[in-house]
Design a protein around this motif. Structure first.
Motif, PDB file in Angstrom:
ATOM      1  N   GLN A 123       0.832  -1.204   0.000  1.00  0.00           N
ATOM      2  CA  GLN A 123       0.000   0.000   0.000  1.00  0.00           C
ATOM      3  C   GLN A 123       0.869   1.257   0.000  1.00  0.00           C
ATOM      4  O   GLN A 123       1.738   1.407   0.853  1.00  0.00           O
ATOM      5  N   PRO A 124       0.661   2.171  -0.939  1.00  0.00           N
ATOM      6  CA  PRO A 124       1.425   3.422  -0.905  1.00  0.00           C
ATOM      7  C   PRO A 124       0.952   4.333   0.233  1.00  0.00           C
ATOM      8  O   PRO A 124      -0.226   4.337   0.574  1.00  0.00           O
ATOM      9  N   ARG A 125       1.861   5.085   0.783  1.00  0.00           N
ATOM     10  CA  ARG A 125       1.564   6.071   1.836  1.00  0.00           C
ATOM     11  C   ARG A 125       2.287   7.371   1.489  1.00  0.00           C
ATOM     12  O   ARG A 125       3.444   7.348   1.103  1.00  0.00           O
ATOM     13  N   VAL A 126       1.602   8.477   1.655  1.00  0.00           N
ATOM     14  CA  VAL A 126       2.202   9.787   1.445  1.00  0.00           C
ATOM     15  C   VAL A 126       2.014  10.591   2.727  1.00  0.00           C
ATOM     16  O   VAL A 126       0.906  10.688   3.247  1.00  0.00           O
ATOM     17  N   ARG A 127       3.109  11.154   3.208  1.00  0.00           N
ATOM     18  CA  ARG A 127       3.068  11.897   4.481  1.00  0.00           C
ATOM     19  C   ARG A 127       3.853  13.195   4.374  1.00  0.00           C
ATOM     20  O   ARG A 127       4.798  13.298   3.607  1.00  0.00           O
ATOM     21  N   MET A 128       3.469  14.136   5.216  1.00  0.00           N
ATOM     22  CA  MET A 128       4.186  15.408   5.280  1.00  0.00           C
ATOM     23  C   MET A 128       5.441  15.252   6.131  1.00  0.00           C
ATOM     24  O   MET A 128       5.464  14.465   7.076  1.00  0.00           O
ATOM     25  N   MET A 129       6.453  16.013   5.763  1.00  0.00           N
ATOM     26  CA  MET A 129       7.680  16.087   6.545  1.00  0.00           C
ATOM     27  C   MET A 129       8.111  17.544   6.607  1.00  0.00           C
ATOM     28  O   MET A 129       7.773  18.336   5.729  1.00  0.00           O
ATOM     29  N   SER A 130       8.842  17.871   7.629  1.00  0.00           N
ATOM     30  CA  SER A 130       9.367  19.220   7.771  1.00  0.00           C
ATOM     31  C   SER A 130      10.551  19.390   6.840  1.00  0.00           C
ATOM     32  O   SER A 130      11.394  18.506   6.702  1.00  0.00           O
ATOM     33  N   LEU A 131      10.615  20.532   6.187  1.00  0.00           N
ATOM     34  CA  LEU A 131      11.713  20.852   5.279  1.00  0.00           C
ATOM     35  C   LEU A 131      12.510  21.989   5.900  1.00  0.00           C
ATOM     36  O   LEU A 131      11.960  23.038   6.221  1.00  0.00           O
ATOM     37  N   ASN A 132      13.803  21.762   6.101  1.00  0.00           N
ATOM     38  CA  ASN A 132      14.657  22.742   6.764  1.00  0.00           C
ATOM     39  C   ASN A 132      15.955  22.945   6.003  1.00  0.00           C
ATOM     40  O   ASN A 132      16.361  22.093   5.224  1.00  0.00           O
ATOM     41  N   VAL A 133      16.592  24.064   6.274  1.00  0.00           N
ATOM     42  CA  VAL A 133      17.917  24.339   5.719  1.00  0.00           C
ATOM     43  C   VAL A 133      18.922  24.241   6.852  1.00  0.00           C
ATOM     44  O   VAL A 133      18.736  24.804   7.927  1.00  0.00           O
ATOM     45  N   PHE A 134      19.993  23.486   6.604  1.00  0.00           N
ATOM     46  CA  PHE A 134      21.090  23.374   7.559  1.00  0.00           C
ATOM     47  C   PHE A 134      22.374  23.227   6.752  1.00  0.00           C
ATOM     48  O   PHE A 134      22.440  22.416   5.822  1.00  0.00           O
ATOM     49  N   ASP A 135      23.362  24.003   7.087  1.00  0.00           N
ATOM     50  CA  ASP A 135      24.666  23.923   6.417  1.00  0.00           C
ATOM     51  C   ASP A 135      24.518  24.093   4.899  1.00  0.00           C
ATOM     52  O   ASP A 135      25.124  23.366   4.120  1.00  0.00           O
TER      53      ASP A 135
END
Length: 67
Positions: A33-45
């Motif tokens: 089963q496919p799953r799509v979820r949100m994730m936090s996107l951040n900038v580092f280095d």
């Protein structure tokens, strides 16, 4: 119609599209089963990072199927 995209873009070109929301989506496979979820996107280095908790199901799914 196929759109051509650059091979590489600088962070200064990409980040303005994301900084307002700070969210991205990732798709994994949970069994068959496919799953799509949100994730936090951040900038580092000066790099973009997708951030989530290490105990989330999506981490196990990525380890099982990194494709």
């Amino acid at each position: 119609m196929k759109k051509d995209y650059p091979e590489r873009m600088e962070l200064t070109e990409v980040w303005p599209h994301f900084e307002a929301g700070g969210l991205a989506h990732i798709a994994t496979i949970d069994g068959n089963q496919p799953r799509v979820r949100m994730m936090s996107l951040n900038v580092f280095d000066d790099k973009l990072w997708l951030v989530t908790r290490s105990g989330d199901d999506k981490i196990d799914q990525i380890r099982k199927n990194s494709k």
